[in-house]
Motif scaffolding. Structure first.
Motif, PDB file in Angstrom:
ATOM      1  N   GLN A  39      18.240   4.236 -54.801  1.00  0.00           N
ATOM      2  CA  GLN A  39      17.425   3.325 -55.767  1.00  0.00           C
ATOM      3  C   GLN A  39      16.245   2.881 -55.204  1.00  0.00           C
ATOM      4  N   GLU A  40      15.126   2.660 -55.955  1.00  0.00           N
ATOM      5  CA  GLU A  40      13.897   1.950 -55.444  1.00  0.00           C
ATOM      6  C   GLU A  40      14.051   0.633 -54.982  1.00  0.00           C
ATOM      7  N   THR A  41      14.696  -0.324 -55.748  1.00  0.00           N
ATOM      8  CA  THR A  41      14.914  -1.547 -55.639  1.00  0.00           C
ATOM      9  C   THR A  41      16.471  -1.978 -55.119  1.00  0.00           C
ATOM     10  N   PRO A  42      16.328  -2.766 -54.036  1.00  0.00           N
ATOM     11  CA  PRO A  42      17.792  -3.125 -53.521  1.00  0.00           C
ATOM     12  C   PRO A  42      18.472  -4.121 -54.383  1.00  0.00           C
ATOM     13  N   HIS A  43      19.700  -4.036 -54.177  1.00  0.00           N
ATOM     14  CA  HIS A  43      20.537  -5.027 -55.020  1.00  0.00           C
ATOM     15  C   HIS A  43      20.382  -6.369 -54.635  1.00  0.00           C
ATOM     16  N   SER A  44      20.281  -7.298 -55.587  1.00  0.00           N
ATOM     17  CA  SER A  44      20.169  -8.450 -55.494  1.00  0.00           C
ATOM     18  C   SER A  44      20.858  -9.325 -54.250  1.00  0.00           C
ATOM     19  N   ASP A  45      22.169  -8.781 -54.101  1.00  0.00           N
ATOM     20  CA  ASP A  45      22.928  -9.512 -52.872  1.00  0.00           C
ATOM     21  C   ASP A  45      23.113  -8.637 -51.774  1.00  0.00           C
ATOM     22  N   LEU A  46      22.368  -7.656 -51.662  1.00  0.00           N
ATOM     23  CA  LEU A  46      22.454  -6.598 -50.556  1.00  0.00           C
ATOM     24  C   LEU A  46      21.889  -7.552 -49.278  1.00  0.00           C
ATOM     25  N   VAL A  47      22.541  -7.354 -48.116  1.00  0.00           N
ATOM     26  CA  VAL A  47      22.141  -8.050 -46.925  1.00  0.00           C
ATOM     27  C   VAL A  47      21.551  -6.785 -45.923  1.00  0.00           C
ATOM     28  N   TYR A  48      20.278  -7.036 -45.428  1.00  0.00           N
ATOM     29  CA  TYR A  48      19.873  -5.755 -44.660  1.00  0.00           C
ATOM     30  C   TYR A  48      18.508  -6.228 -43.868  1.00  0.00           C
ATOM     31  N   LYS A  49      18.397  -5.602 -42.930  1.00  0.00           N
ATOM     32  CA  LYS A  49      16.919  -5.870 -42.127  1.00  0.00           C
ATOM     33  C   LYS A  49      16.005  -5.118 -42.553  1.00  0.00           C
ATOM     34  N   LYS A  50      16.312  -3.723 -42.966  1.00  0.00           N
ATOM     35  CA  LYS A  50      15.251  -3.029 -43.570  1.00  0.00           C
ATOM     36  C   LYS A  50      15.779  -2.085 -44.486  1.00  0.00           C
ATOM     37  N   TYR A  51      15.220  -1.813 -45.673  1.00  0.00           N
ATOM     38  CA  TYR A  51      15.748  -1.125 -46.653  1.00  0.00           C
ATOM     39  C   TYR A  51      14.692   0.078 -47.008  1.00  0.00           C
ATOM     40  N   ILE A  52      15.509   1.310 -46.736  1.00  0.00           N
ATOM     41  CA  ILE A  52      14.628   2.656 -47.049  1.00  0.00           C
ATOM     42  C   ILE A  52      14.967   3.344 -47.982  1.00  0.00           C
ATOM     43  N   VAL A  53      14.239   3.851 -49.226  1.00  0.00           N
ATOM     44  CA  VAL A  53      14.697   4.503 -50.272  1.00  0.00           C
ATOM     45  C   VAL A  53      14.752   6.276 -49.608  1.00  0.00           C
ATOM     46  N   LEU A  54      15.866   6.463 -49.899  1.00  0.00           N
ATOM     47  CA  LEU A  54      16.356   7.830 -49.310  1.00  0.00           C
ATOM     48  C   LEU A  54      17.217   8.558 -50.560  1.00  0.00           C
ATOM     49  N   ASN A  55      16.625   9.782 -50.878  1.00  0.00           N
ATOM     50  CA  ASN A  55      17.349  10.496 -51.856  1.00  0.00           C
ATOM     51  C   ASN A  55      17.911  11.555 -50.874  1.00  0.00           C
ATOM     52  N   LEU A  56      19.475  11.572 -50.974  1.00  0.00           N
ATOM     53  CA  LEU A  56      20.061  12.508 -50.076  1.00  0.00           C
ATOM     54  C   LEU A  56      19.868  14.103 -50.652  1.00  0.00           C
ATOM     55  N   PHE A  57      19.859  14.299 -51.809  1.00  0.00           N
ATOM     56  CA  PHE A  57      19.647  15.338 -52.324  1.00  0.00           C
ATOM     57  C   PHE A  57      18.561  16.003 -51.754  1.00  0.00           C
ATOM     58  N   ASP A  58      17.432  15.272 -51.890  1.00  0.00           N
ATOM     59  CA  ASP A  58      15.958  15.893 -51.473  1.00  0.00           C
ATOM     60  C   ASP A  58      15.826  15.908 -49.831  1.00  0.00           C
ATOM     61  N   LYS A  69      11.714  11.157 -43.338  1.00  0.00           N
ATOM     62  CA  LYS A  69      12.522  10.016 -43.673  1.00  0.00           C
ATOM     63  C   LYS A  69      13.263   9.493 -42.194  1.00  0.00           C
ATOM     64  N   ASN A  70      13.423  10.817 -41.529  1.00  0.00           N
ATOM     65  CA  ASN A  70      13.966  10.441 -39.989  1.00  0.00           C
ATOM     66  C   ASN A  70      13.179   9.465 -39.265  1.00  0.00           C
ATOM     67  N   LEU A  71      11.677   9.919 -39.363  1.00  0.00           N
ATOM     68  CA  LEU A  71      10.902   8.898 -38.582  1.00  0.00           C
ATOM     69  C   LEU A  71      10.849   7.565 -39.191  1.00  0.00           C
ATOM     70  N   GLU A  72      10.865   7.557 -40.230  1.00  0.00           N
ATOM     71  CA  GLU A  72      10.950   6.201 -40.866  1.00  0.00           C
ATOM     72  C   GLU A  72      12.297   5.248 -40.508  1.00  0.00           C
ATOM     73  N   ILE A  73      13.215   5.971 -40.280  1.00  0.00           N
ATOM     74  CA  ILE A  73      14.637   5.046 -39.736  1.00  0.00           C
ATOM     75  C   ILE A  73      14.428   4.787 -38.427  1.00  0.00           C
ATOM     76  N   THR A  74      13.934   5.786 -37.484  1.00  0.00           N
ATOM     77  CA  THR A  74      14.037   5.579 -36.074  1.00  0.00           C
ATOM     78  C   THR A  74      12.838   4.713 -35.733  1.00  0.00           C
ATOM     79  N   ALA A  75      11.773   4.714 -36.554  1.00  0.00           N
ATOM     80  CA  ALA A  75      10.783   3.806 -36.353  1.00  0.00           C
ATOM     81  C   ALA A  75      11.246   2.355 -36.282  1.00  0.00           C
ATOM     82  N   VAL A  76      12.403   2.047 -37.054  1.00  0.00           N
ATOM     83  CA  VAL A  76      13.064   0.622 -37.090  1.00  0.00           C
ATOM     84  C   VAL A  76      13.680   0.309 -36.071  1.00  0.00           C
TER      85      VAL A  76
END
Length: 252
Positions: A39-58, A69-76
């Motif tokens: 989902q493009e937008t995190p849930h209103s009560d989601l707790v996180y440091k970084k939110y990354i949009v990731l479609n697992l089928f893609d 996406k691997n680079l985006e995750i590891t960069a954090v």
């Protein structure tokens, strides 16, 4: 919690009921949470440091998308301090032997089985750096199922089997375990029983515990499995089912 080094947890399916509970539980334990969801937008009560949009089928179908996406995750990650990957995201396509299509199977296996494997593979260097762990959220359907859950049950049975195989393959490098929940009181489950309080009570009564599990029960178990207190738990698929997985029902 004060720590000398930041610990990070990557959690897929973060916007769902169990996903939000996982993010909160790991955050409460002092982890920096990298929340992944399609989902493009995190849930209103989601707790996180970084939110990354990731479609697992893609992620499975497109290698460039996966690499980006691997680079985006590891960069954090700070100093590669990834202590836990929680493969929580899943898709449930209902259908039986006569109705399931190739697309149903491709989507189910990509999201529920292949994505946990390839995410683990991609993040393995960071997990090895901390002697971290992987927690796969499987399902009671890995062992016990019902009609029209053919694809979902197969994918979860394979995920639990893969958990054991990966533990043997990785040995002391990274621990790998799975959690197999039965009915959990997520928003999705409750919505399915909207206006049907008697049926919801019947579902509770069907479990020997006379209760339905709460998302935070799954989350706290995942936190424990990621902790040093569980260093001897490796290659395990842990039942959290209110006793229903031990229950044999005879006709009335």
């Amino acid at each position: 919690m004060q720590m000398d080094k930041q610990r990070y947890a990557v959690i897929t399916g973060a916007n769902g009921g169990i996903g939000r509970a996982l993010c909160s539980a790991f955050n409460d334990e002092g982890y920096q949470v990298i929340a992944l969801d399609r989902q493009e937008t995190p849930h209103s009560d989601l707790v996180y440091k970084k939110y990354i949009v990731l479609n697992l089928f893609d992620y499975i179908q497109n290698e460039k998308y996966a690499a980006d996406k691997n680079l985006e995750i590891t960069a954090v990650l700070s100093q590669n301090q990834l202590h836990c990957l929680v493969n929580n995201a899943a898709i449930q396509v209902l259908g039986g032997v006569t109705s399931l299509t190739r697309a149903d199977w491709n989507t189910t296996l990509a999201v529920n089985l292949q994505a946990p494997f390839f995410l683990t593979q991609a993040l393995l260097p960071q997990l090895e750096n901390t002697k971290g762990s992987v927690v796969n959220i499987s399902s009671i359907h890995a062992k016990l199922s019902k009609p029209n859950f053919v694809a979902y049950a197969t994918s979860k049975a394979a995920l639990s089997g893969m958990t054991k195989a990966m533990a043997l393959d990785l040995g002391e490098r990274v621990r790998v375990n799975a959690i197999e929940p039965a009915a959990i009181a997520t928003d999705m489950l409750k919505a399915g029983f909207s206006g049907k309080p008697e049926q919801y009570q019947q579902l509770k009564d069907y479990h020997p515990s006379k209760t339905i599990g709460e998302p935070n029960e799954v989350a706290r178990l995942a936190v424990f499995l990621a902790s040093e207190q569980s260093h001897f738990i490796h290659g395990s698929c842990i039942d959290i089912s209110g006793g229903i997985s031990s229950c044999l029902h005879d006709p009335d």
